[in-house]
Motif scaffolding. Structure first.
Motif, PDB file in Angstrom:
ATOM      1  N   LEU A 193       0.812  -1.208   0.000  1.00 32.04           N
ATOM      2  CA  LEU A 193       0.000   0.000   0.000  1.00 32.04           C
ATOM      3  C   LEU A 193       0.848   1.262   0.000  1.00 32.04           C
ATOM      4  CD1 LEU A 193      -2.723  -1.080   2.580  1.00 32.04           C
ATOM      5  CD2 LEU A 193      -2.935  -0.984   0.096  1.00 32.04           C
ATOM      6  N   ARG A 194       1.959   1.203   0.731  1.00 30.70           N
ATOM      7  CA  ARG A 194       2.843   2.360   0.814  1.00 30.70           C
ATOM      8  C   ARG A 194       4.228   1.854   1.205  1.00 30.70           C
ATOM      9  NH1 ARG A 194       0.235   7.018   4.205  1.00 30.70           N
ATOM     10  NH2 ARG A 194      -1.370   6.548   2.637  1.00 30.70           N
ATOM     11  N   THR A 195       5.269   2.214   0.459  1.00 31.12           N
ATOM     12  CA  THR A 195       6.615   1.709   0.747  1.00 31.12           C
ATOM     13  C   THR A 195       7.652   2.815   0.606  1.00 31.12           C
ATOM     14  OG1 THR A 195       6.913   1.010  -1.562  1.00 31.12           O
ATOM     15  CG2 THR A 195       6.097  -0.656  -0.014  1.00 31.12           C
ATOM     16  N   ARG A 196       8.763   2.620   1.317  1.00 32.17           N
ATOM     17  CA  ARG A 196       9.881   3.551   1.206  1.00 32.17           C
ATOM     18  C   ARG A 196      11.181   2.782   1.435  1.00 32.17           C
ATOM     19  NH1 ARG A 196       9.169   7.154   6.782  1.00 32.17           N
ATOM     20  NH2 ARG A 196       9.868   5.563   8.268  1.00 32.17           N
ATOM     21  N   LYS A 197      12.279   3.280   0.877  1.00 39.98           N
ATOM     22  CA  LYS A 197      13.565   2.620   1.070  1.00 39.98           C
ATOM     23  C   LYS A 197      14.693   3.641   0.929  1.00 39.98           C
ATOM     24  CE  LYS A 197      14.392   1.135  -3.713  1.00 39.98           C
ATOM     25  NZ  LYS A 197      14.606  -0.019  -4.624  1.00 39.98           N
ATOM     26  N   GLN A 212       9.337   5.006  -2.114  1.00 38.50           N
ATOM     27  CA  GLN A 212       9.707   6.424  -2.075  1.00 38.50           C
ATOM     28  C   GLN A 212      10.896   6.634  -1.148  1.00 38.50           C
ATOM     29  OE1 GLN A 212       6.392   9.240  -1.778  1.00 38.50           O
ATOM     30  NE2 GLN A 212       4.970   7.529  -2.075  1.00 38.50           N
ATOM     31  N   ASP A 213      11.510   7.815  -1.274  1.00 38.34           N
ATOM     32  CA  ASP A 213      12.619   8.210  -0.400  1.00 38.34           C
ATOM     33  C   ASP A 213      12.108   9.292   0.543  1.00 38.34           C
ATOM     34  OD1 ASP A 213      14.989   8.804   0.818  1.00 38.34           O
ATOM     35  OD2 ASP A 213      15.927   9.712  -0.935  1.00 38.34           O
ATOM     36  N   ASN A 214      11.228   8.899   1.453  1.00 35.58           N
ATOM     37  CA  ASN A 214      10.605   9.832   2.391  1.00 35.58           C
ATOM     38  C   ASN A 214      10.578   9.160   3.755  1.00 35.58           C
ATOM     39  OD1 ASN A 214       8.961  11.411   3.994  1.00 35.58           O
ATOM     40  ND2 ASN A 214       7.361  11.671   2.449  1.00 35.58           N
ATOM     41  N   PHE A 215      11.409   9.610   4.686  1.00 36.95           N
ATOM     42  CA  PHE A 215      11.523   8.948   5.975  1.00 36.95           C
ATOM     43  C   PHE A 215      11.009   9.796   7.137  1.00 36.95           C
ATOM     44  CE2 PHE A 215      13.774   5.883   3.591  1.00 36.95           C
ATOM     45  CZ  PHE A 215      13.728   4.709   4.340  1.00 36.95           C
ATOM     46  N   SER A 216      10.033  10.624   6.870  1.00 35.39           N
ATOM     47  CA  SER A 216       9.350  11.331   7.946  1.00 35.39           C
ATOM     48  C   SER A 216       8.215  10.453   8.465  1.00 35.39           C
ATOM     49  CB  SER A 216       8.777  12.654   7.444  1.00 35.39           C
ATOM     50  OG  SER A 216       7.721  12.414   6.520  1.00 35.39           O
ATOM     51  N   ASP A 217       7.852  10.624   9.749  1.00 38.74           N
ATOM     52  CA  ASP A 217       6.757   9.839  10.334  1.00 38.74           C
ATOM     53  C   ASP A 217       5.426  10.140   9.658  1.00 38.74           C
ATOM     54  OD1 ASP A 217       8.503   8.651  12.039  1.00 38.74           O
ATOM     55  OD2 ASP A 217       7.894   9.747  13.835  1.00 38.74           O
ATOM     56  N   ASN A 269      -0.717   2.147  11.094  1.00 35.48           N
ATOM     57  CA  ASN A 269       0.174   1.849  12.202  1.00 35.48           C
ATOM     58  C   ASN A 269       1.563   1.527  11.666  1.00 35.48           C
ATOM     59  OD1 ASN A 269      -1.047   1.756  15.039  1.00 35.48           O
ATOM     60  ND2 ASN A 269      -2.651   0.815  13.784  1.00 35.48           N
ATOM     61  N   PHE A 270       2.597   1.938  12.414  1.00 33.00           N
ATOM     62  CA  PHE A 270       3.967   1.747  11.966  1.00 33.00           C
ATOM     63  C   PHE A 270       4.872   1.681  13.186  1.00 33.00           C
ATOM     64  CE2 PHE A 270       3.381   6.242  12.520  1.00 33.00           C
ATOM     65  CZ  PHE A 270       4.591   6.719  12.983  1.00 33.00           C
ATOM     66  N   MET A 271       6.167   1.450  12.959  1.00 27.36           N
ATOM     67  CA  MET A 271       7.177   1.499  14.011  1.00 27.36           C
ATOM     68  C   MET A 271       8.136   2.639  13.709  1.00 27.36           C
ATOM     69  SD  MET A 271       8.199  -2.496  14.583  1.00 27.36           S
ATOM     70  CE  MET A 271       9.468  -2.048  15.783  1.00 27.36           C
ATOM     71  N   LYS A 272       8.472   3.404  14.746  1.00 26.12           N
ATOM     72  CA  LYS A 272       9.451   4.467  14.559  1.00 26.12           C
ATOM     73  C   LYS A 272      10.812   3.861  14.242  1.00 26.12           C
ATOM     74  CE  LYS A 272       9.622   7.951  17.325  1.00 26.12           C
ATOM     75  NZ  LYS A 272       9.371   9.050  16.372  1.00 26.12           N
ATOM     76  N   LEU A 273      11.590   4.576  13.442  1.00 20.66           N
ATOM     77  CA  LEU A 273      12.954   4.148  13.171  1.00 20.66           C
ATOM     78  C   LEU A 273      13.767   4.131  14.467  1.00 20.66           C
ATOM     79  CD1 LEU A 273      13.856   6.098   9.928  1.00 20.66           C
ATOM     80  CD2 LEU A 273      13.651   3.624  10.144  1.00 20.66           C
ATOM     81  N   GLY A 274      14.682   3.176  14.587  1.00 24.39           N
ATOM     82  CA  GLY A 274      15.557   3.139  15.738  1.00 24.39           C
ATOM     83  C   GLY A 274      16.620   4.230  15.657  1.00 24.39           C
ATOM     84  N   THR A 275      17.313   4.434  16.758  1.00 25.39           N
ATOM     85  CA  THR A 275      18.316   5.498  16.843  1.00 25.39           C
ATOM     86  C   THR A 275      19.421   5.335  15.802  1.00 25.39           C
ATOM     87  OG1 THR A 275      17.898   5.689  19.216  1.00 25.39           O
ATOM     88  CG2 THR A 275      19.955   6.628  18.381  1.00 25.39           C
TER      89      THR A 275
END
Length: 373
Positions: free
Chosen positions: A174-178, A343-348, A355-361
């Protein structure tokens, strides 16, 4: 064909999307050590998510089923946490208390005795229906200090029943980023997505070590007890029998009351796998509407030259039983790539409505370094 289908998928509103969500967010910590607790289960009504590697979580639901809705948090070896969502505001720090478990009466039991009862209850404990699920999937490759790439996606998943001839679930991204930070030849071999394979529970896989035809190839040993919240849990270890076709070893965590396997840790035996020195899987289950369903599965592989670790995680946020699979949308099979249109979009805000998981540190630091350069 894929591009048009993917565009259509983005235009559709999944029945699991959350256009105006009620969200709870925070961090989960050990009450005694104050250390963050990664991969804890977070549940509100029938919506499920887990905390990230830093113990942070966010869970969103479209609406509360009742004013008495509770947020439930649990993790192996800790007392469970429960609180009304109406009493939680802003960013919330939640402390879990390590539990003390005493199951003296199960010590006299043997692994084969326990597993005979477990196998006899498979059809009672686990859902056998076709399922439409929506989950958050992520995979990454990294060494001890940096990431080579990170890829994430929200996936529509259509899982067969245990009697369907379809071997693997079908997936619609449905929605992907890398983001690829460092080019390696092997990246193209592994980057593509394992959500279809990972969504197929070991409970019903025909080639699983738990299947009727294969379970005889293993020895089972009672190895202790623990707890998950209020559940008393029996631990059974398993390994291949001598001169058998068994090819996996690991641990099963079994709810003592229902005799349902609620967590599986397993390690396939590596022979001539070209990429991996070692691999491990973890599957976890939650009870929904009287039956257990897999809600998360993770895979970790260490490369043969120890150059990198590959990690993949699938969290099933919501699911519902369906009668038939859809015929009018394009679904990917096990070997298709989920990230063709990433996409290349890594904002929350990229995940708004899901629902998603926040990126780790560590991953966030790599992104910040890349953006600065």
């Amino acid at each position: 064909m894929f591009h048009s289908a993917f565009t259509l998928a983005l235009a559709l509103i999944s029945f699991f999307s959350v256009p105006d969500p009620y969200s709870v967010k925070g961090i989960i910590r050990d009450k005694e050590s104050n250390e963050p607790i990664p991969f804890a289960h977070v549940v509100i009504d029938d919506v499920i998510n887990i905390s990230n590697i830093d113990g942070e979580f966010i869970i969103s639901i479209a609406d509360l089923e009742s004013e008495d809705a509770q947020i439930e948090i649990s993790y192996m070896g800790y007392d469970s946490y429960s609180k009304s969502v109406q009493d939680i505001e802003g960013y919330h720090t939640i402390f879990l208390q390590p539990s003390i478990t005493t199951l003296d009466e199960v010590v006299v039991r043997t692994g084969p005795f326990i597993m005979e009862k477990v196998f006899n209850r498979f059809h009672i404990n686990y859902s056998m229906e076709r399922q439409h699920m929506v989950g958050f999937y992520k995979e990454s490759m990294s060494n001890w200090k940096e990431f080579y790439y990170v890829a994430e996606g929200i996936m529509d998943i259509y899982s067969p029943s245990n009697i369907d001839k379809l071997q693997y679930p079908l997936v619609r991204p449905l929605r992907t980023r890398k983001k690829v930070f460092k080019e390696l030849d092997i990246i193209n071999d592994v980057l593509g997505g394992n959500a279809s394979d990972m969504a197929h529970s070991s409970i019903w896989r025909t080639d699983s070590f738990l299947s009727t035809k294969n379970r005889k190839d293993y020895d089972y040993f009672y190895s202790g007890a623990t707890s998950i919240g209020s559940k008393e849990v029996i631990i059974v270890e398993f390994e291949p029998r001598k001169n058998s076709k068994g090819n996996t070893k690991g641990k099963l965590y079994i709810d003592e009351e229902s005799l349902a396997i609620i967590k599986i840790e397993y390690f396939p035996v590596i022979d001539d796998w070209s990429h991996w020195e070692s691999v491990s899987w973890v599957e976890e289950y939650e009870k929904k509407n009287g039956l257990y369903e897999m809600i998360s599965v993770s895979f970790t592989g260490t490369s043969t030259n120890h150059e990198f670790d590959y990690n993949a995680l699938l969290v099933i946020n919501e699911s519902k039983a369906i009668d038939e699979f859809p015929e009018d949308i394009y679904l990917l099979t096990q070997h298709d790539s989920f990230f063709e249109e990433a996409q290349d979009n890594f904002s929350d805000t990229f995940w708004e409505g899901f629902n998603f998981m926040k990126l780790g540190t560590k991953a966030s630091a790599n992104l910040e370094d890349t953006n600065r350069n």
